[in-house]
Design an enzyme around this catalytic site. Structure first.
Site, PDB file in Angstrom:
ATOM      1  N   HIS A   1      36.834  47.629  42.900  1.00 56.89           N
ATOM      2  CA  HIS A   1      36.715  46.520  41.978  1.00 56.89           C
ATOM      3  C   HIS A   1      37.616  45.477  42.903  1.00 56.89           C
ATOM      4  O   HIS A   1      38.327  45.719  43.439  1.00 56.89           O
ATOM      5  CB  HIS A   1      36.176  46.853  40.600  1.00 56.89           C
ATOM      6  CG  HIS A   1      37.648  47.028  40.351  1.00 56.89           C
ATOM      7  ND1 HIS A   1      38.002  48.150  39.118  1.00 56.89           N
ATOM      8  CD2 HIS A   1      38.673  46.114  39.795  1.00 56.89           C
ATOM      9  CE1 HIS A   1      39.186  47.713  38.053  1.00 56.89           C
ATOM     10  NE2 HIS A   1      39.560  46.990  38.852  1.00 56.89           N
TER      11      HIS A   1
ATOM     12  N   ASN B   1      38.826  51.921  42.395  1.00 55.33           N
ATOM     13  CA  ASN B   1      37.267  51.908  42.896  1.00 55.33           C
ATOM     14  C   ASN B   1      36.855  50.895  43.562  1.00 55.33           C
ATOM     15  O   ASN B   1      34.917  51.045  43.944  1.00 55.33           O
ATOM     16  CB  ASN B   1      36.272  52.680  41.156  1.00 55.33           C
ATOM     17  CG  ASN B   1      36.339  51.528  40.796  1.00 55.33           C
ATOM     18  OD1 ASN B   1      37.368  50.296  40.783  1.00 55.33           O
ATOM     19  ND2 ASN B   1      36.154  51.744  39.656  1.00 55.33           N
TER      20      ASN B   1
HETATM   21  C1  GLP Z   1      42.221  45.645  37.552  1.00 56.96           C
HETATM   22  C2  GLP Z   1      41.844  43.740  37.310  1.00 56.96           C
HETATM   23  C3  GLP Z   1      41.747  43.133  38.623  1.00 56.96           C
HETATM   24  C4  GLP Z   1      43.259  43.911  39.584  1.00 56.96           C
HETATM   25  C5  GLP Z   1      42.777  45.390  39.955  1.00 56.96           C
HETATM   26  C6  GLP Z   1      44.191  46.314  40.498  1.00 56.96           C
HETATM   27  O1  GLP Z   1      41.346  45.881  36.852  1.00 56.96           O
HETATM   28  N1  GLP Z   1      40.802  43.463  37.103  1.00 56.96           N
HETATM   29  O2  GLP Z   1      41.773  42.269  38.991  1.00 56.96           O
HETATM   30  O3  GLP Z   1      43.253  43.550  41.266  1.00 56.96           O
HETATM   31  O4  GLP Z   1      42.816  46.024  38.218  1.00 56.96           O
HETATM   32  O5  GLP Z   1      44.772  45.549  39.823  1.00 56.96           O
HETATM   33  P1  GLP Z   1      46.233  46.373  39.559  1.00 56.96           P
HETATM   34  O6  GLP Z   1      47.314  45.108  40.895  1.00 56.96           O
HETATM   35  O7  GLP Z   1      47.399  45.909  38.723  1.00 56.96           O
HETATM   36  O8  GLP Z   1      46.742  47.292  40.974  1.00 56.96           O
END
Ligand code: GLP
Length: 243
Positions: free
Chosen positions: A138, A136
């Site tokens: 973030h 999303n």
């Molecule tokens: C989580 C973390 C983020 C991370 C994101 C993506 O929610 N808080 O810091 O960048 O998800 O995670 P992934 O790298 O497993 O796709």
């Protein structure tokens, strides 16, 4: 924003490790901002390899992690504390006193957040911040909202994030509903930033981050306003970009 597209996660990790190694070698006491999730793993593996080959040392390195779940015990298998120790800290020569991960169970969360911000400033600020991106848009746990956040704070996770992160837990109801995260202002204060993303499920967030308006509805879009960002993608994550 410098955008680089690679074939494999391993190549992305090597490129990110090159940037981090440069920062580590350019300062006596480098300060790294670190992230969790699948995304940084190839970068951490590459840094571990370089440490084992004697190419880099973490002896004088200070680290500040972006975020932590609220309510999980520190040693829970899903805490970001455990993740960081398993994937990086236990495998390099970092001094445990130099590791900083937000406390997911502080007695006074407001006080903890202000202290975390102060510690980062007292360390001289973050030299290089590693970021993944949520589906999303973030960064850290800064969820889409109607304003950009400032310092470290407690955040309520969105359904989309809980859904994305449930893969690590036995059931969706086990995923914590709150987290402590650095705010957007903390992230933007870093002198240099790496944002890495791979896979089709990140393509829309990546497009909004790079080509969309700068808006808190896609928190990562604020990075368009930062002077020194390396965006490291694979083909799938870059597949919705215009060029
Ligand atoms: C989580 C973390 C983020 C991370 C994101 C993506 O929610 N808080 O810091 O960048 O998800 O995670 P992934 O790298 O497993 O796709």
């Amino acid at each position: 924003m410098e955008v680089k597209i690679f074939e494999t996660k391993e190549q992305m990790g090597i490129y990110a490790a090159d940037i981090i190694e440069n920062v580590m070698k350019s300062k006596e006491y480098p300060v790294l901002g670190l992230a969790t999730g699948d995304t940084p793993i190839t970068t951490y593996n590459e840094l571990i390899k370089r440490y084992k080959n004697g190419e880099i040392s973490f002896k004088n390195v200070k680290t500040y992690n972006l975020d932590e779940y609220v309510g999980l015990p520190k040693n829970d298998k899903n805490s970001y504390y455990t993740f960081m120790h398993e994937h990086l800290f236990d495998k390099v020569d970092i001094d445990s006193e130099n590791i900083h991960i937000p406390d997911g169970n502080p007695a006074d969360i407001e006080k903890f957040c202000r202290e975390y911000d102060r510690e980062i400033d007292d360390a001289g600020g973050i030299d290089i911040q590693f970021l993944g991106i949520g589906r999303n848009g973030h960064i850290g746990f800064n969820e889409p909202s109607d304003k950009f956040t400032e310092g470290t704070y407690k955040v309520k996770l969105t359904e989309s994030t809980i859904e994305a992160n449930k893969r690590f837990f036995e059931k969706e109801s086990d995923v914590p509903k709150y987290a402590v995260t650095m705010g957007i202002k903390n992230i933007m204060k870093a002198r240099e930033i790496i944002l890495m993303a791979y896979g089709f499920n990140k393509a829309e967030a990546v497009k909004n981050m790079i080509e969309g308006p700068v808006s808190p509805s896609c928190p990562a879009s604020i990075l368009q306003n930062h002077p020194n960002v390396h965006v490291i993608l694979d083909k799938d994550a870059s597949s919705l970009l215009k060029k």
